[in-house]
Design a protein around this motif. Structure first.
Motif, PDB file in Angstrom:
ATOM      1  N   GLU A 245       5.058   8.165  -6.637  1.00 50.19           N
ATOM      2  CA  GLU A 245       4.673   9.515  -6.209  1.00 50.19           C
ATOM      3  C   GLU A 245       3.461  10.006  -6.999  1.00 50.19           C
ATOM      4  OE1 GLU A 245       8.948  11.132  -4.499  1.00 50.19           O
ATOM      5  OE2 GLU A 245       8.516  11.403  -6.638  1.00 50.19           O
ATOM      6  N   ALA A 246       3.392   9.658  -8.276  1.00 50.17           N
ATOM      7  CA  ALA A 246       2.205  10.016  -9.070  1.00 50.17           C
ATOM      8  C   ALA A 246       0.970   9.300  -8.536  1.00 50.17           C
ATOM      9  CB  ALA A 246       2.430   9.665 -10.542  1.00 50.17           C
ATOM     10  N   ALA A 247       1.143   8.023  -8.165  1.00 48.77           N
ATOM     11  CA  ALA A 247       0.022   7.269  -7.583  1.00 48.77           C
ATOM     12  C   ALA A 247      -0.454   7.931  -6.294  1.00 48.77           C
ATOM     13  CB  ALA A 247       0.447   5.828  -7.315  1.00 48.77           C
ATOM     14  N   ALA A 248       0.484   8.386  -5.487  1.00 43.79           N
ATOM     15  CA  ALA A 248       0.114   9.010  -4.206  1.00 43.79           C
ATOM     16  C   ALA A 248      -0.758  10.241  -4.437  1.00 43.79           C
ATOM     17  CB  ALA A 248       1.372   9.376  -3.418  1.00 43.79           C
TER      18      ALA A 248
ATOM     19  N   LEU B 277      -6.892  -1.029  -1.199  1.00 48.49           N
ATOM     20  CA  LEU B 277      -7.587   0.091  -1.837  1.00 48.49           C
ATOM     21  C   LEU B 277      -6.622   0.991  -2.614  1.00 48.49           C
ATOM     22  CD1 LEU B 277     -10.297   1.547  -2.188  1.00 48.49           C
ATOM     23  CD2 LEU B 277      -9.723   2.920  -0.170  1.00 48.49           C
ATOM     24  N   ARG B 278      -5.386   1.044  -2.164  1.00 53.03           N
ATOM     25  CA  ARG B 278      -4.415   1.931  -2.808  1.00 53.03           C
ATOM     26  C   ARG B 278      -4.164   1.515  -4.268  1.00 53.03           C
ATOM     27  NH1 ARG B 278      -1.000   4.655   1.280  1.00 53.03           N
ATOM     28  NH2 ARG B 278      -1.695   4.063   3.354  1.00 53.03           N
ATOM     29  N   GLY B 279      -3.833   0.253  -4.463  1.00 53.47           N
ATOM     30  CA  GLY B 279      -3.540  -0.223  -5.812  1.00 53.47           C
ATOM     31  C   GLY B 279      -4.764  -0.191  -6.714  1.00 53.47           C
ATOM     32  N   ALA B 280      -5.901  -0.620  -6.177  1.00 52.30           N
ATOM     33  CA  ALA B 280      -7.123  -0.652  -6.981  1.00 52.30           C
ATOM     34  C   ALA B 280      -7.515   0.758  -7.422  1.00 52.30           C
ATOM     35  CB  ALA B 280      -8.252  -1.303  -6.180  1.00 52.30           C
ATOM     36  N   THR B 281      -7.400   1.704  -6.514  1.00 51.08           N
ATOM     37  CA  THR B 281      -7.775   3.080  -6.847  1.00 51.08           C
ATOM     38  C   THR B 281      -6.840   3.650  -7.899  1.00 51.08           C
ATOM     39  OG1 THR B 281      -8.683   3.405  -4.631  1.00 51.08           O
ATOM     40  CG2 THR B 281      -8.127   5.394  -5.879  1.00 51.08           C
ATOM     41  N   ASN B 282      -5.551   3.351  -7.774  1.00 51.96           N
ATOM     42  CA  ASN B 282      -4.593   3.860  -8.762  1.00 51.96           C
ATOM     43  C   ASN B 282      -4.857   3.261 -10.146  1.00 51.96           C
ATOM     44  OD1 ASN B 282      -2.275   5.457  -9.434  1.00 51.96           O
ATOM     45  ND2 ASN B 282      -1.089   3.557  -9.576  1.00 51.96           N
ATOM     46  N   ALA B 283      -5.220   1.988 -10.187  1.00 53.68           N
ATOM     47  CA  ALA B 283      -5.501   1.344 -11.478  1.00 53.68           C
ATOM     48  C   ALA B 283      -6.786   1.897 -12.103  1.00 53.68           C
ATOM     49  CB  ALA B 283      -5.603  -0.173 -11.291  1.00 53.68           C
TER      50      ALA B 283
ATOM     51  N   LEU C 104       6.102   5.240   0.799  1.00 54.61           N
ATOM     52  CA  LEU C 104       6.348   6.684   0.922  1.00 54.61           C
ATOM     53  C   LEU C 104       5.984   7.179   2.319  1.00 54.61           C
ATOM     54  CD1 LEU C 104       4.812   8.123  -2.408  1.00 54.61           C
ATOM     55  CD2 LEU C 104       7.137   7.277  -1.993  1.00 54.61           C
ATOM     56  N   GLU C 105       4.840   6.723   2.812  1.00 55.13           N
ATOM     57  CA  GLU C 105       4.369   7.195   4.125  1.00 55.13           C
ATOM     58  C   GLU C 105       5.283   6.708   5.245  1.00 55.13           C
ATOM     59  OE1 GLU C 105       0.220   6.106   4.488  1.00 55.13           O
ATOM     60  OE2 GLU C 105      -0.281   7.070   2.580  1.00 55.13           O
ATOM     61  N   ILE C 106       5.744   5.483   5.133  1.00 51.85           N
ATOM     62  CA  ILE C 106       6.627   4.931   6.168  1.00 51.85           C
ATOM     63  C   ILE C 106       7.924   5.742   6.252  1.00 51.85           C
ATOM     64  CG2 ILE C 106       8.117   2.962   6.708  1.00 51.85           C
ATOM     65  CD1 ILE C 106       5.885   1.155   5.566  1.00 51.85           C
ATOM     66  N   VAL C 107       8.529   6.002   5.119  1.00 49.91           N
ATOM     67  CA  VAL C 107       9.800   6.739   5.126  1.00 49.91           C
ATOM     68  C   VAL C 107       9.590   8.176   5.608  1.00 49.91           C
ATOM     69  CG1 VAL C 107      11.711   7.568   3.706  1.00 49.91           C
ATOM     70  CG2 VAL C 107      10.794   5.268   3.332  1.00 49.91           C
TER      71      VAL C 107
END
Lengths: 323, 323
Positions: A13-16, A55-61, A161-164
């Motif tokens: 959730e913090a990553a989101a 892009l999601r993981g790279a951006t969070n890192a 998160l988006e799927i659920v």
């Protein structure tokens, strides 16, 4: 992170929140690919910026680097989509990026990575990690791993998160597996939010190291001569990561494998019936649904269409039914 | 309907409630196809059930039939997408459907229409209306026109409601034009909800009867020998409908035309960069954005990707850059 070292719902959730300004919230799309009992929805990460979920993981890192780390820039190895993603995330953050790619990576992925301002270094598939190590020692650049990393896993988990949120009644989620970054994050999110949902991993038979490892009871590495042969160029990693292995053991219900023909057939159906352009790796989850209906729980299925970066010539061959 | 005979916002909102259970709410997708000043979003009706927006109008029309009309079944003529849509709407309503198609219609559209349970009658393009008239007289079937009809226009207008809801800040909406059903409904909805938004129609040069008519000040009909030559097989109608002409005069800001090369190029970019499968007609609005940036207002642009039903061989040619 939890005391067990696994990524938690709070991490995801913090990553989101962290990545929301930089990534697209991709649509969950009804398809005609499933059955009445198990209708298949496509989570279209092919429509993500850069054409894949990476892009999601790279951006969070990248968002969690210190000022000193930012000044030294980032480096990684990747068959292509993580490369593009890190290049894009680094450019958005105003820092430099170096990417070590296998010389077998599709030209379209090499070109896209360069166009995003990254320095691209081509080496033999098996030499990637060593070359990254050499360049790190030279330049001090910070290594952002493609999958075996808690920040990357938490970023990929935002897909879950988006799927659920979009389909609370889902019964099964089906995810392609290479190094395991996507399935680790998605499984952690889905298991926390919707514990009864089945989480299924799918690998090409030619890169079935995770299914093999689960059968043997320990993580195994496959030779690149085997994994390099699958058409799913995004899934040629020789072993899931250590941290990813632990997420799979904790959160994933089953891992199945699919043939090359099944991947091609699923890709053709996603394109011609689903009207979505996908790369071979992006068709592997749908191939799993079609080849292994027995692993699906009754009810809605979400299949991850994880990427859409395909060479035009291959796309044309698949559509024409030649390949 | 208003006292002027034009479709009203209330008509379109009623249509939206009527058709909601039978149609998909399609996503509005960011793309990289526009400029910084005029970013282009794709309204992906290619992802609609049946692969085009046409299901909306057909479902709204069928939903308003009396019991006596339902018993006699429905009939129409169509180059393909309206045919499929009416067949699907009729099947959902449990009534029979007959479709008169030009013998030049793509095989994929003929087959899909038959698969939906409709009776398909093939004739020369110019003979479609006469054949429908003959069959109506024989069977008493109710004619559901492809575009020149208030219920059909109101149904297509539901696309406009979704666009304004999803992107209230849009500055321009760009719509392909054939008979004018889609642009009539969308323009009526957008003009009512967001009066400052520019509404632009786009035709193939080879089927530019509306642009021609607007220049002359009256509706004109083009010969099928001309309109039949465009690659955009969904846009080969020889004249916009009478009711559609009146909606265009009332609500549309400009109509531009695009070359065949521009349509092919836009189609290739939508597929390879936008990752969406589209048919040639579905690429015409994007072609208009790329060829005529002068008609766009500063701000977000919505381009209608109106359909995705393309022959595999043509799709392969376009992607490979051969065609």
């Amino acid at each position: 992170m939890g005391t067990d070292g696994l990524v938690t719902l709070a991490d995801i959730e913090a990553a989101a929140r962290r990545i929301a300004p930089a990534v697209r919230r991709t649509p969950l799309l009804a398809t005609s690919l499933g059955s009445d009992d198990t209708p298949v929805f496509a989570k279209a990460e092919s429509l993500q910026l850069g054409g894949s979920f990476k892009l999601r993981g790279a951006t969070n890192a990248v968002a969690q680097l210190s000022e000193q780390e930012r000044a030294r820039g980032v480096i990684t190895h990747s068959s292509g989509n993580h490369a593009q993603a890190l290049a894009r995330a680094a450019r958005a953050a105003g820092i430099s990026a170096t990417v070590v790619m296998p010389d077998s990576a599709p030209a379209v992925k090499q070109a896209a990575t360069k166009a995003l301002g990254a320095q691209v270094v081509l080496v033999d598939l098996a030499q990637r990690a060593a070359e990254v190590e050499r360049l790190r020692a030279d330049t001090g650049a910070v290594f952002i791993p493609p999958f075996d990393d808690a920040a990357v896993i938490a970023g990929q988990g935002t897909v879950g998160l988006e799927i659920v949120a979009d389909l609370p009644e889902l019964a099964t989620v089906v995810v392609p597996v290479s190094g395991g970054g996507l399935i680790s994050g998605v499984a952690a999110a889905v298991r926390a939010l919707a514990p009864a949902v089945r989480v299924i991993g799918v690998e090409p038979e030619l890169a079935g190291d995770l299914a093999d490892g689960l059968a043997r009871g320990h993580r195994v590495t496959w030779p690149s001569e085997a994994t390099g042969r699958t058409i799913a160029d995004g899934l040629r990693v020789q072993a899931v990561g250590e941290l990813n292995w632990r997420h799979v053991e904790a959160f994933v219900d089953a891992v199945v494998t699919v043939s090359e023909d099944a991947i091609r057939s699923a890709m053709r159906r996603i394109i011609l019936e689903g009207k979505l352009v996908c790369e071979p790796s992006g068709a592997v989850a749908v191939a799993g649904c079609l080849e292994h209906p027995d692993v699906l729980a009754p009810g809605p299925v979400v299949a991850m269409v994880s990427g859409g970066n395909v060479e035009p010539a291959l796309l044309a061959e698949i559509v024409a039914g030649v390949a």
